[in-house]
Enzyme design. Structure first.
Site, short mmCIF file in Angstrom:
data_model
loop_
_atom_site.label_atom_id
_atom_site.label_comp_id
_atom_site.label_asym_id
_atom_site.label_seq_id
_atom_site.Cartn_x
_atom_site.Cartn_y
_atom_site.Cartn_z
NE ARG A 196 49.92 41.05 34.12
CZ ARG A 196 49.24 41.89 33.35
NH1 ARG A 196 48.05 42.32 33.75
NH2 ARG A 196 49.76 42.32 32.22
CG ASP A 197 54.10 44.61 38.50
OD1 ASP A 197 54.98 44.71 37.63
OD2 ASP A 197 52.94 45.02 38.34
CG PHE A 198 55.52 37.69 43.17
CD1 PHE A 198 54.65 38.16 44.14
CD2 PHE A 198 56.15 36.47 43.40
CE1 PHE A 198 54.40 37.45 45.31
CE2 PHE A 198 55.91 35.74 44.55
CZ PHE A 198 55.04 36.24 45.51
CG HIS A 226 55.66 45.30 44.65
ND1 HIS A 226 55.72 44.93 43.33
CD2 HIS A 226 55.82 46.65 44.70
CE1 HIS A 226 55.89 46.01 42.59
NE2 HIS A 226 55.96 47.06 43.40
NE ARG A 240 51.95 45.09 35.70
CZ ARG A 240 52.43 44.31 34.71
NH1 ARG A 240 51.89 44.36 33.50
NH2 ARG A 240 53.45 43.51 34.93
#
Length: 284
Positions: free
Chosen positions: A175-177, A181, A204
């Site tokens: 979801r925050d790819f 990260h 997330r």
């Protein structure tokens, strides 16, 4: 991740896992009170969430404390068709699943959760800091003007694709790819045959038996968006597709034609959202 039985405690409304050094540090104390007393560099301080970096015995750890988001925040997220993040369990489960499917990530050394009321649940997770590392966003920032050795770029693309594939095949979406990260370990210096990448910021994420296609595609669009400005060529994108999807590349291009058409559209939407959120600050 299956912690030793001696380090895990469960009650009707609480779950607790504590490994060293916090097992000894908190001996005879309430872990939920002890974690609130930890001090260090604070990265985020909100009403219901606190993130800080602390040191114990000369080693660095990241601490995330959730104190409940309240029913108002829960309903606001649901009305916006977003799943609210209620506590530290998302990250705990994600770390475990990534370990099961062979994707490097943080190591959790403590996790606690108590309370049945999702609006007031108290939870925390402590992970070992990954150092020395640099995010792929920072590492690749100058590639357009200072391209890396071709073999290193190919190796990084292949490794990111492999991690994405293993994660999605294992029933997890991030979801925050984004590139920021992925942490690249810098000791020893990265080389095509000696790469260490770790995936972080999992709060997330969602873990299921199987990753729904729409969530897989959202992850891939986020990754594509974050890589738009690092000078990748069409051949680089094809190399990613070959490593991510099984089977011959020609068959992948036919089978995933709808996805490939939508990636640019989704990336444009993410870019527009980014500009709305951050462009005014950049102009100040």
């Amino acid at each position: 991740m299956t912690p030793p039985a001696s380090t895990t405690a469960r009650a009707a409304t609480a779950t607790l896992f504590v490994d060293e050094p916090f097992r000894s540090l908190w001996q005879g104390r309430d872990p939920f009170a002890a974690v609130e007393a930890l001090e260090g560099e604070v990265f985020r301080e909100l009403e219901g969430r606190r993130t800080l970096r602390t040191e114990v015995g000369g080693r660095a750890y990241f601490v995330k404390i959730h104190r409940g988001v309240g029913w108002g925040e829960i309903f606001k997220n649901l009305l916006s068709l977003r799943l609210p993040v209620l506590g530290a369990r998302n990250e705990w489960r994600a770390i475990a699943r990534l370990g099961e499917v062979g994707v490097a990530t943080m190591r959790a050394v403590a996790f606690g959760e108590r309370g049945r009321n999702p609006a007031r649940q108290h939870s925390f997770i402590i992970t070992e800091a990954l150092a020395p590392t640099v995010s792929l966003e920072d590492y690749c920032r100058d590639w357009p003007s200072a391209p890396p050795p071709p073999a290193l770029k190919r190796a990084l693309i292949g490794r990111v694709a492999e991690m994405a594939r293993r994660m999605h095949e294992g029933g997890m979406n991030h979801r925050d790819f984004y590139l920021c990260h992925f942490l690249l370990h810098t000791a020893p210096p990265p080389a095509p045959d000696a790469l260490r990448l770790s995936l972080i910021d999992l709060h997330r994420s969602q873990v299921r038996r199987r990753t729904p296609r729409r969530w897989r595609d959202k992850d891939l669009a986020g990754l594509y968006f974050s890589a738009l400005e690092i000078g990748l060529t069409r051949r680089d994108l094809l190399r990613f597709l070959r490593a991510y999807f099984p089977g011959p590349l020609r068959a992948t291009l036919r089978r995933e034609a709808a996805l490939l058409r939508s990636l640019a559209r989704r990336a444009d939407k993410l870019h527009a959202r980014y500009l709305r959120k951050y462009a005014p600050e950049a102009r100040e």
